[in-house]
Structures are given as structure tokens and as C-alpha cells.
Design a protein around this motif. Structure first.
Motif, mmCIF file in Angstrom:
data_model
loop_
_atom_site.group_PDB
_atom_site.id
_atom_site.type_symbol
_atom_site.label_atom_id
_atom_site.label_comp_id
_atom_site.label_asym_id
_atom_site.label_seq_id
_atom_site.Cartn_x
_atom_site.Cartn_y
_atom_site.Cartn_z
ATOM 1 N N ALA A 29 -21.572 1.645 -7.731
ATOM 2 C CA ALA A 29 -20.780 1.925 -6.507
ATOM 3 C C ALA A 29 -20.993 0.551 -5.782
ATOM 4 O O ALA A 29 -22.028 0.215 -5.332
ATOM 5 N N HIS A 30 -19.755 -0.274 -5.370
ATOM 6 C CA HIS A 30 -19.885 -1.259 -4.852
ATOM 7 C C HIS A 30 -19.959 -0.708 -3.086
ATOM 8 O O HIS A 30 -19.402 0.022 -2.581
ATOM 9 N N THR A 39 -12.318 -2.249 -11.750
ATOM 10 C CA THR A 39 -12.762 -1.329 -10.643
ATOM 11 C C THR A 39 -12.214 0.049 -10.881
ATOM 12 O O THR A 39 -11.607 0.361 -11.974
ATOM 13 N N GLN A 40 -12.479 0.826 -10.051
ATOM 14 C CA GLN A 40 -11.828 2.214 -10.204
ATOM 15 C C GLN A 40 -11.327 2.691 -8.929
ATOM 16 O O GLN A 40 -11.916 2.585 -7.828
ATOM 17 N N VAL A 41 -10.067 3.141 -8.939
ATOM 18 C CA VAL A 41 -9.285 3.525 -7.662
ATOM 19 C C VAL A 41 -8.683 4.842 -7.982
ATOM 20 O O VAL A 41 -7.779 5.270 -8.962
ATOM 21 N N TYR A 54 -4.626 -2.582 -13.685
ATOM 22 C CA TYR A 54 -4.903 -3.105 -12.251
ATOM 23 C C TYR A 54 -3.626 -3.432 -11.342
ATOM 24 O O TYR A 54 -3.476 -3.044 -10.345
ATOM 25 N N ALA A 107 -8.119 4.781 -1.892
ATOM 26 C CA ALA A 107 -7.850 3.550 -2.480
ATOM 27 C C ALA A 107 -8.679 2.370 -1.804
ATOM 28 O O ALA A 107 -9.314 1.834 -2.649
ATOM 29 N N SER A 110 -12.585 1.754 -2.375
ATOM 30 C CA SER A 110 -12.901 1.258 -3.708
ATOM 31 C C SER A 110 -13.773 -0.006 -3.084
ATOM 32 O O SER A 110 -14.276 -0.636 -4.122
ATOM 33 N N ASN A 112 -12.457 -2.902 -3.340
ATOM 34 C CA ASN A 112 -11.772 -4.026 -4.148
ATOM 35 C C ASN A 112 -10.930 -4.872 -3.102
ATOM 36 O O ASN A 112 -9.969 -4.091 -2.540
#
Length: 150
Positions: A29-30, A39-41, A54, A107, A110, A112
């Protein structure tokens, strides 16, 4: 002198596997913004490690942000409509808009950098198209006419 390193903290997720046994999994987990397509969105495993997926996630978040702005600035109820029906319709539309706005927020959570930029640019483009009255100037007035008199 101690150096500070940015660390990524593992988060333990608990789940039940198909045999009914309780399992622990660790995932990353960032906690700060990062760059990269892995990444995970919004959904587990999406977009995964594929660059194409992506890019699709970026387009999806951008589109969600534009739709949120459209729903925020578009008056779809016609004058003369029943007040009760118009109120119920606008309430439902508001619920849809808020739900989509929360999806954009999730989102962005995330962490990112690309997803964050897609959301901000999507909101900006949506506002330009639907809120600023520059592109679709329905009233025939310029934005300077909308400012209060001096």
C-alpha cells in the motif's frame, strides 16, 4: 547522520480461501505519490501490470471526471415540468453524480501520479466544456458579463 528512506508499508489483508481456511496475504500500500503503471485502481487486480490496461485506467478516470463536471453543470430538467417529478429526478441525478465523484476520489487514493493527473485534467476539461461557458455559451454573454459590476 541518519538518512530517511521512503518506505512502502505492507498491509495485511485477511480473506477466506475456497476451502474455508483463513489466510493472510500481504500487499503493498503506497502512502505517497508514485509513478509507474503497476498499480491497483478501484478494483483488485485492475489494471494489473499491463501498460495498455493502465492507459485504459487513465482514460476511464479522465472520463469519469468529465462526466462528473457535465452532471454538475447541465440542467436537464425543462421549465414547466412537474415540481415533484423534477425534484425526484434531480435528486437521483445528484446521487449518481456524487457516486461517480467518489469513484474519482477512490481512484486518486491509489496514490498513482498518472491517475491523479488524469482526474485533475478531466475535471478541468469538463469544467471548460460545461461550466465555463467558453465553449458552449448558451446565453450569448461572455464571461466578463457574468462578473459583478464594479
Amino acid at each position: 547522520m541518519a538518512s530517511r528512506h521512503h518506505t512502502v508499508r505492507p498491509v495485511t489483508t485477511e480473506a477466506w480461501n475456497t476451502t474455508g481456511l483463513h489466510v493472510h496475504r500481504k500487499r503493498i500500500a503506497h502512502m505517497t505519490f508514485f509513478w509507474g503503471h503497476n498499480t491497483q485502481v478501484l478494483f483488485p487486480g485492475w489494471p494489473g501490470s499491463s501498460t495498455g490496461m493502465y492507459v485504459l485506467a487513465l482514460v476511464f478516470v479522465f472520463s469519469l471526471a468529465v462526466i462528473v463536471e457535465w452532471l454538475s453543470h447541465y440542467n436537464i430538467v425543462k421549465p414547466g415540468a412537474s415540481r415533484v417529478a423534477a425534484g425526484l429526478f434531480k435528486t437521483g441525478l445528484h446521487g449518481v453524480r456524487v457516486g461517480l465523484a467518489y469513484m474519482v476520489v477512490l481512484a486518486v487514493m491509489s496514490f498513482n501520479g498518472g491517475i491523479f493527473i488524469a482526474a485533475v485534467v478531466g475535471h478541468a476539461v469538463g469544467y471548460l466544456l460545461f461550466g465555463s461557458r467558453v465553449v458552449f455559451n448558451k446565453s450569448g454573454r461572455s464571461d466578463s458579463d457574468l462578473l459583478p459590476p464594479k
